[in-house]
Write a protein that holds these residues in place. Structure first.
Motif, mmCIF file in Angstrom:
data_model
loop_
_atom_site.group_PDB
_atom_site.id
_atom_site.type_symbol
_atom_site.label_atom_id
_atom_site.label_comp_id
_atom_site.label_asym_id
_atom_site.label_seq_id
_atom_site.Cartn_x
_atom_site.Cartn_y
_atom_site.Cartn_z
ATOM 1 N N UNK A 1 13.885 -5.541 -2.217
ATOM 2 C CA UNK A 1 14.426 -5.638 -0.854
ATOM 3 C C UNK A 1 13.382 -6.220 0.098
ATOM 4 N N UNK A 2 13.842 -7.027 1.041
ATOM 5 C CA UNK A 2 12.937 -7.686 1.981
ATOM 6 C C UNK A 2 12.038 -6.694 2.717
ATOM 7 N N UNK A 3 12.538 -5.501 2.969
ATOM 8 C CA UNK A 3 11.723 -4.526 3.699
ATOM 9 C C UNK A 3 10.695 -3.831 2.806
ATOM 10 N N UNK A 4 10.670 -4.153 1.494
ATOM 11 C CA UNK A 4 9.721 -3.525 0.561
ATOM 12 C C UNK A 4 8.715 -4.508 -0.038
ATOM 13 N N UNK A 5 8.956 -5.819 0.118
ATOM 14 C CA UNK A 5 8.088 -6.794 -0.536
ATOM 15 C C UNK A 5 6.650 -6.730 -0.017
ATOM 16 N N UNK A 6 6.453 -6.486 1.265
ATOM 17 C CA UNK A 6 5.091 -6.413 1.813
ATOM 18 C C UNK A 6 4.331 -5.253 1.170
ATOM 19 N N UNK A 7 4.981 -4.095 1.042
ATOM 20 C CA UNK A 7 4.334 -2.951 0.396
ATOM 21 C C UNK A 7 3.977 -3.276 -1.056
ATOM 22 N N UNK A 8 4.881 -3.943 -1.748
ATOM 23 C CA UNK A 8 4.629 -4.307 -3.137
ATOM 24 C C UNK A 8 3.439 -5.265 -3.238
ATOM 25 N N UNK A 9 3.385 -6.247 -2.348
ATOM 26 C CA UNK A 9 2.270 -7.199 -2.377
ATOM 27 C C UNK A 9 0.951 -6.539 -1.985
ATOM 28 N N UNK A 10 1.002 -5.554 -1.102
ATOM 29 C CA UNK A 10 -0.217 -4.806 -0.764
ATOM 30 C C UNK A 10 -0.748 -4.073 -1.991
ATOM 31 N N UNK A 11 0.148 -3.527 -2.786
ATOM 32 C CA UNK A 11 -0.261 -2.847 -4.018
ATOM 33 C C UNK A 11 -0.855 -3.844 -5.010
ATOM 34 N N UNK A 12 -0.253 -5.014 -5.104
ATOM 35 C CA UNK A 12 -0.801 -6.042 -5.991
ATOM 36 C C UNK A 12 -2.194 -6.440 -5.518
ATOM 37 N N UNK A 13 -2.340 -6.632 -4.222
ATOM 38 C CA UNK A 13 -3.648 -7.003 -3.664
ATOM 39 C C UNK A 13 -4.681 -5.916 -3.961
ATOM 40 N N UNK A 14 -4.322 -4.666 -3.783
ATOM 41 C CA UNK A 14 -5.246 -3.557 -4.047
ATOM 42 C C UNK A 14 -5.632 -3.509 -5.522
ATOM 43 N N UNK A 15 -4.713 -3.873 -6.409
ATOM 44 C CA UNK A 15 -5.008 -3.831 -7.841
ATOM 45 C C UNK A 15 -6.024 -4.884 -8.250
ATOM 46 N N UNK A 16 -6.203 -5.905 -7.435
ATOM 47 C CA UNK A 16 -7.163 -6.958 -7.761
ATOM 48 C C UNK A 16 -8.596 -6.437 -7.745
ATOM 49 N N UNK A 17 -8.812 -5.329 -7.067
ATOM 50 C CA UNK A 17 -10.160 -4.777 -6.944
ATOM 51 C C UNK A 17 -10.573 -3.950 -8.151
ATOM 52 N N UNK A 18 -9.644 -3.659 -9.049
ATOM 53 C CA UNK A 18 -9.985 -2.867 -10.233
ATOM 54 C C UNK A 18 -10.533 -3.790 -11.325
ATOM 55 N N UNK A 19 -11.394 -3.249 -12.161
ATOM 56 C CA UNK A 19 -12.000 -4.027 -13.238
ATOM 57 C C UNK A 19 -10.978 -4.316 -14.332
#
Length: 126
Positions: free
Chosen positions: A50-68
């Motif tokens: 849903x359009x109102x959830x994509x930003x939250x999903x992308x924030x989670x993807x961005x945060x996952x980039x910091x893990x090894x």
């Protein structure tokens, strides 16, 4: 990489971030196409977002980039038993998502609204 893998989500997101810094900036054609592809990859993995959830999903993807390494996925619920995982269903879903994400805006006003939404989305991610 598997088209619906978590790694593919992360790679597409990184590509989008990189394209935003390239020629044309965040509103350039390359960045817009990368954004559409990132959306397509995420929707291939998680289903319609849903359009109102994509930003939250992308924030989670961005945060996952910091893990090894590959990183831990932030959500991976079991798929409902009604989901069709056949190759034919995957091809049909990918074709439908591609058609929806590559369709030209219906008007210059719609194109401006899409660009504004993309800019706003990246502001929220930063």
């Amino acid at each position: 990489t598997d088209p619906a893998s978590f790694t593919h989500c992360k790679i597409s997101f990184l590509d989008w971030l990189g394209q935003r810094s390239g020629a044309g900036g965040p509103q350039g054609e390359a960045a817009q196409r990368a954004m559409q592809y990132t959306d397509l990859v995420h929707q291939t993995r998680y289903g319609p977002v849903p359009k109102d959830r994509i930003i939250d999903l992308l924030k989670c993807t961005k945060a996952s980039l910091e893990s090894a390494g590959v990183g831990e996925e932030f959500c991976n619920p079991p798929a409902p038993s009604s989901v069709d995982f056949s190759p034919a269903a995957a091809v049909a879903a990918t074709a439908a998502a591609t058609a929806a994400s590559t369709a030209p805006p219906s008007s210059p006003t719609a194109a401006a609204a899409d660009a504004a939404a993309a800019a706003k989305g990246m502001e929220l991610l930063d």
